[in-house]
Write a protein that holds these residues in place. Structure first.
Motif, PDB file in Angstrom:
ATOM      1  N   LYS A   4     -24.369 -91.948 -40.377  1.00 37.74           N
ATOM      2  CA  LYS A   4     -23.437 -93.037 -40.668  1.00 37.74           C
ATOM      3  C   LYS A   4     -22.395 -93.064 -39.565  1.00 37.74           C
ATOM      4  CE  LYS A   4     -22.550 -91.242 -44.664  1.00 37.74           C
ATOM      5  NZ  LYS A   4     -22.008 -91.004 -45.995  1.00 37.74           N
ATOM      6  N   PRO A   7     -18.446 -96.249 -40.421  1.00 39.67           N
ATOM      7  CA  PRO A   7     -18.045 -96.304 -41.816  1.00 39.67           C
ATOM      8  C   PRO A   7     -17.328 -97.600 -42.144  1.00 39.67           C
ATOM      9  CG  PRO A   7     -16.593 -94.848 -40.597  1.00 39.67           C
ATOM     10  CD  PRO A   7     -17.716 -95.242 -39.667  1.00 39.67           C
ATOM     11  N   ASN A 134     -17.429 -90.076 -44.733  1.00 39.32           N
ATOM     12  CA  ASN A 134     -17.502 -89.908 -43.276  1.00 39.32           C
ATOM     13  C   ASN A 134     -16.127 -89.605 -42.671  1.00 39.32           C
ATOM     14  OD1 ASN A 134     -19.583 -89.787 -41.403  1.00 39.32           O
ATOM     15  ND2 ASN A 134     -19.191 -91.829 -40.594  1.00 39.32           N
ATOM     16  N   ASN A 157     -16.187 -84.477 -41.264  1.00 45.54           N
ATOM     17  CA  ASN A 157     -16.505 -84.274 -39.847  1.00 45.54           C
ATOM     18  C   ASN A 157     -15.302 -83.624 -39.178  1.00 45.54           C
ATOM     19  OD1 ASN A 157     -19.116 -86.013 -39.235  1.00 45.54           O
ATOM     20  ND2 ASN A 157     -17.804 -87.336 -40.477  1.00 45.54           N
ATOM     21  N   THR A 186     -22.964 -85.472 -41.722  1.00 45.36           N
ATOM     22  CA  THR A 186     -21.638 -85.128 -41.228  1.00 45.36           C
ATOM     23  C   THR A 186     -21.716 -83.775 -40.526  1.00 45.36           C
ATOM     24  OG1 THR A 186     -21.183 -84.309 -43.474  1.00 45.36           O
ATOM     25  CG2 THR A 186     -20.326 -86.484 -42.899  1.00 45.36           C
TER      26      THR A 186
END
Length: 392
Positions: A4, A7, A134, A157, A186
């Protein structure tokens, strides 16, 4: 593995002083907006006993080229958007710890860095979570980011960057640990399609399902680091999914027994989309603590050179038949100082001493990792040693 990378933006957290808001309750001289273009850069000091008590208050008043010095300590729930160019953000007197405390900036991160050529030094960012899963300690949206002596932990992250083809990302002497949302999307350090990534003298360990390091950069220089799963469940230790001109050299890379993927270094797993497909993997110490594995997984079409690497534990050197491989050697754990503590410096009498084959100068590791989060010059006396460390 799907990622992803874009986001959905969530509403900005209310009640926080971010770059777009006006600082109130401060002396007029402090609360003035950023300095005119012809004014010399300013230094802004932040701390609980100063006029600017939080970094977000400095984000509202700093100008291009300014320095923000943040007193060591913990700042809970303070998040910020930095829009200035050529900005320096530095912990003063030690690390400044930005602890998310359930808050976020723009639904993205503790710090959203929208300006160009930002320098971050001695900052600790932890606890970043956002509804879409995220969240990051730093979300980099401008060009060029340099991070030194900083810590990222317990975030979804650590650092997350977007695609910016003119951007260079540099990480030196920093720590990433216990990041990841456990979803596989992540990671400690996730760099999008930028021009280059350089990571040196850093310690990455214990990612939660995601990768220790993932980079889509066109050029990657990953030299003199310790990258270790320890008791974590990380997937790849180093993932370069789109190829690119890359050097992975002088690293200690340890795959733990709980890793969810048996590959340590992966190159081109999502397609070799970059013009360069050249990879040099030289003078690393690779350790596999799983019962099976692959030390370097290569996509078909990779131009890979694997030289002078030490292999500890079971597994195949590479997946690509015909890859150029010279001077790589499998050894036991007895020739290292403290392998149980991830200290893979060579003992006297190690079979790795003075066994290296030639590597072109431009691809040799100039640095080796010194624990914790330091780097020292790698200097060979006579013929170089195999692996990540020269016997001293």
């Amino acid at each position: 593995m799907r990622d992803k990378t874009t986001p959905v933006a969530a509403p900005l957290v209310t009640g926080l002083c971010l770059a777009a808001l006006t600082v109130t309750g401060l002396p007029a001289a402090v609360a003035t907006a950023s300095a005119p273009a012809d004014q010399a850069p300013r230094t802004w000091r932040v701390g609980p006993d100063r006029a600017l008590t939080t970094p977000s208050e400095a984000a509202a008043v700093a100008g291009d080229g300014d320095r923000v010095l943040i007193d060591a300590g913990t700042y809970v729930g303070d998040v910020a958007v930095w829009t200035q160019d050529d900005l320096t953000l530095r912990g003063d007197g030690g690390r400044a710890h930005l602890q998310a405390g359930g808050n976020n900036a723009q639904g993205k991160a503790i710090w959203v860095v929208a300006g160009d050529r930002t320098r971050v030094d001695r900052i600790e960012l932890s606890g970043a979570t956002v509804p879409d899963g995220n969240g990051a300690g730093i979300r980099q949206e401008g060009d060029d980011l340099t991070v030194t002596r900083s810590w990222f932990h317990h975030n979804q992250n650590g650092i997350l960057t977007g695609a910016a083809p003119d951007s260079d990302v540099v990480v030196r002497r920093s720590r990433f640990f216990r990041n990841g949302a456990g979803d596989g999307y992540t990671h400690h350090l996730y760099v999008g399609a930028v021009r280059s990534l350089t990571v040196t003298g850093s310690w990455l360990w214990g990612a939660d399902v995601g990768h220790e390091l993932k980079s889509r950069a066109a050029r990657n220089t990953i030299v003199g680091n310790r990258i270790s799963d320890r008791d974590g469940t990380a997937s790849y230790s180093v993932d370069l999914p789109n190829g690119g001109r890359s050097l992975v050299a002088g690293n200690v890379v340890v795959q733990g027994p709980r890793s969810e993927n048996s590959t340590l270094v992966s190159y081109g797993a999502e397609g070799l989309t970059h013009r360069s497909r050249q990879l040099w993997v030289v003078h690393n110490t690779f350790v596999n603590r799983r019962p099976t594995g692959t030390f370097v997984s290569l996509a078909a079409g990779s131009r890979a050179h694997l030289r002078n690497n030490l292999l500890v534990g079971p597994g195949d050197l590479t997946t690509l038949a015909g890859a150029e491989a010279r001077g790589n050697r499998r050894v036991g754990a007895g020739g290292f100082v403290r392998p149980g503590a991830d200290d893979f410096r060579l003992r006297a009498g190690s079979p790795a001493i003075d066994r290296a084959v030639r590597v072109p100068r431009r691809w040799r590791p100039r640095w080796e990792y010194a624990h914790p989060t330091r780097q020292v010059r790698r200097r060979a006396v006579g013929r170089p040693d195999l692996g990540a460390h020269e016997r001293r």
